[in-house]
Design a protein around this motif. Structure first.
Motif, PDB file in Angstrom:
ATOM      1  N   ARG A  23       0.876  -1.169   0.000  1.00  0.00           N
ATOM      2  CA  ARG A  23       0.000   0.000   0.000  1.00  0.00           C
ATOM      3  C   ARG A  23       0.910   1.215   0.000  1.00  0.00           C
ATOM      4  O   ARG A  23       1.776   1.339   0.874  1.00  0.00           O
ATOM      5  N   ALA A  24       0.736   2.109  -0.955  1.00  0.00           N
ATOM      6  CA  ALA A  24       1.635   3.244  -1.113  1.00  0.00           C
ATOM      7  C   ALA A  24       0.843   4.474  -1.542  1.00  0.00           C
ATOM      8  O   ALA A  24      -0.348   4.392  -1.840  1.00  0.00           O
ATOM      9  N   LYS A  25       1.534   5.606  -1.553  1.00  0.00           N
ATOM     10  CA  LYS A  25       0.945   6.856  -2.022  1.00  0.00           C
ATOM     11  C   LYS A  25       1.701   7.325  -3.248  1.00  0.00           C
ATOM     12  O   LYS A  25       2.925   7.234  -3.316  1.00  0.00           O
ATOM     13  N   GLY A  49      -1.390  -2.882  -4.493  1.00  0.00           N
ATOM     14  CA  GLY A  49      -1.043  -3.853  -5.529  1.00  0.00           C
ATOM     15  C   GLY A  49      -0.083  -4.882  -4.987  1.00  0.00           C
ATOM     16  O   GLY A  49       0.126  -4.993  -3.771  1.00  0.00           O
ATOM     17  N   SER A  50       0.523  -5.630  -5.868  1.00  0.00           N
ATOM     18  CA  SER A  50       1.493  -6.647  -5.471  1.00  0.00           C
ATOM     19  C   SER A  50       2.573  -6.734  -6.533  1.00  0.00           C
ATOM     20  O   SER A  50       2.346  -6.384  -7.707  1.00  0.00           O
ATOM     21  N   LEU A  51       3.740  -7.192  -6.143  1.00  0.00           N
ATOM     22  CA  LEU A  51       4.845  -7.375  -7.084  1.00  0.00           C
ATOM     23  C   LEU A  51       5.797  -8.425  -6.515  1.00  0.00           C
ATOM     24  O   LEU A  51       5.800  -8.719  -5.323  1.00  0.00           O
ATOM     25  N   LEU A  88       6.402   5.975  -6.193  1.00  0.00           N
ATOM     26  CA  LEU A  88       5.441   5.680  -5.126  1.00  0.00           C
ATOM     27  C   LEU A  88       6.145   5.716  -3.778  1.00  0.00           C
ATOM     28  O   LEU A  88       7.334   5.388  -3.681  1.00  0.00           O
ATOM     29  N   TRP A  89       5.380   6.102  -2.742  1.00  0.00           N
ATOM     30  CA  TRP A  89       5.932   6.155  -1.391  1.00  0.00           C
ATOM     31  C   TRP A  89       5.303   5.027  -0.574  1.00  0.00           C
ATOM     32  O   TRP A  89       4.128   5.066  -0.238  1.00  0.00           O
ATOM     33  N   ILE A  99       4.176  -2.806   3.472  1.00  0.00           N
ATOM     34  CA  ILE A  99       4.636  -3.898   2.604  1.00  0.00           C
ATOM     35  C   ILE A  99       4.421  -5.202   3.366  1.00  0.00           C
ATOM     36  O   ILE A  99       4.914  -5.360   4.482  1.00  0.00           O
ATOM     37  N   GLU A 100       3.684  -6.120   2.754  1.00  0.00           N
ATOM     38  CA  GLU A 100       3.308  -7.352   3.434  1.00  0.00           C
ATOM     39  C   GLU A 100       3.595  -8.550   2.533  1.00  0.00           C
ATOM     40  O   GLU A 100       3.248  -8.547   1.345  1.00  0.00           O
TER      41      GLU A 100
END
Length: 405
Positions: free
Chosen positions: A7-9, A18-20, A37-38, A42-43
């Protein structure tokens, strides 16, 4: 390779999820930063224990292994001239606004800076490359980056508007430099007069002492007003320089700044402008109001002002409107409160907060001009009083010497 959910801004302050796939969480954070992105969270996909990038108003830190920068021997950067620091932040704001990854921006600042700023930029580039916030690196150098700079920087990081925060820091430093320059210009003649008066006292005292014992008796009290007075001013100036170089902040000093008539108006106006700009950016980015108030209050740069703002947080947490929570504090003038009320009712609170900041900056600019204009005459008056005291002392000493003959 594992997959991470994030999850970012983005640069507009909007939340993106999203995911990567990446080697580890540091690589994930680096990829997100390269995309502009900031990272906020992160999970590891399928894992119940998330790895988060924690952000609060008081601290900003990334959990995980230390970077190369943090493994090196700790050092604290010395201060640099105010003008150089303002130019540094202005150039950094331009680089960030261009859309380049933050790590690349810091590499550019490293290449075009020199001395202390070059070394700090290199350290920051390495830390950002490993996924750490810029404010964490800058916080290791309190003599170079004041608490106000760090709080404003954290507000920009949390709100996803780092370029705006860097521009505000540059503008703040430029205004401070301009105020210092104006005060130096306005007080030059008074300082020159005081220096000449001290020199005359010393010369006359030496000459009278070398003529005769009667001359020594006449010159005994000469300089007893000007020399201590000038010494006190020099000591006060040196103390101010030391405090500024060390980046020392104290509640008492902030209270003294607010207590002086003209200086207090400048200090309160600038604190209100910084707070309003910070709160507008955080609110625009979707940060909860209680957390936004905490961070924006720290960005005001004055502990007394910040404590007054923070006293409104419990009311906001209970569901009170912002204007209702801020009114009892007495921090905002009636016009600013009306603008906040209008912003809440119209749904344009962030825009109205920016308007409040512009209003506060205009008021502070007028007070700054008045302060710089008033310092010179006040110092001239002080020198005149010292010279008058010297004339009286000399006349009394001369009369006493004549009476003893």
């Amino acid at each position: 390779m594992p997959t991470y959910r994030y999850r970012a801004k983005d640069r507009a302050g909007k939340t993106v999820t999203g995911s990567l796939t990446a080697e580890d969480k540091h690589a994930t954070a680096r990829i997100l930063r390269d995309k502009g992105l900031w990272p906020m969270e992160i999970e590891l996909s399928g894992d119940s224990s998330p790895v988060r990038t924690k952000r609060t108003g008081a601290a900003t830190a990334t959990q995980g292994h230390p970077t190369t920068a943090t493994r090196t021997r700790a050092w604290s950067a010395p201060g640099v001239p105010l003008k150089d620091l303002a130019v540094y932040f202005r150039q950094l704001a331009g680089a960030v606004h261009s859309g380049m990854p933050l790590s690349r921006c810091m590499e550019i600042m490293r290449d075009q800076s020199g001395g202390t700023l070059k070394k700090v930029s290199a350290e920051a580039a390495d830390a950002v490359h490993h996924g750490h916030p810029l404010s964490v690196t800058f916080a290791r150098h309190p003599r170079l980056f004041s608490p106000l700079i760090l709080a404003t920087l954290r507000a920009g990081e949390v709100g996803g508007r780092l370029d705006d925060a860097l521009n505000r820091i540059a503008e703040m430093l430029e205004r401070q430099y301009e105020l210092n320059r104006k005060i130096k210009q306005q007080t030059f003649s008074a300082k020159f007069t005081l220096g000449i008066a001290v020199l005359i006292c010393i010369v006359v005292k030496v000459v009278l002492s070398s003529i005769s014992s009667e001359g020594a008796q006449i010159g005994r009290g000469f300089g007893n007003a000007i020399v201590p007075g000038a010494g006190g001013l020099v000591a006060l100036y040196c103390l101010g320089v030391v405090i500024a170089r060390l980046g020392t902040r104290s509640r008492l000093l902030d209270q003294v700044k607010l207590a002086f008539p003209l200086l207090g108006k400048v200090t309160r106006g600038m604190a209100l402008a910084r707070f309003s700009h910070g709160l507008a950016g955080l609110y625009r980015a979707g940060v909860p109001m209680a957390e936004a108030l905490e961070t924006a209050a720290q960005a005001s740069g004055n502990q007394i002002f910040a404590e007054q703002i923070q006293s409104a947080i419990p009311a906001v947490q209970r569901g009170r409107r912002l204007v209702e929570a801020l009114t009892p504090t007495g921090v905002l003038p009636p016009m600013a409160l009306n603008m906040v009320r209008t912003g809440e009712e119209s749904g344009n609170l962030d825009e109205m907060l920016d308007k409040v900041a512009e209003y506060a900056e205009a008021e502070a600019a007028m007070a700054t001009h008045s302060l710089a204009t008033a310092v010179g005459p006040l110092l001239i008056l002080f020198v005149g009083v010292l010279v008058g005291m010297e004339v009286i002392n000399f006349a009394l000493s001369y009369a006493g010497a004549l009476g003893a003959m």
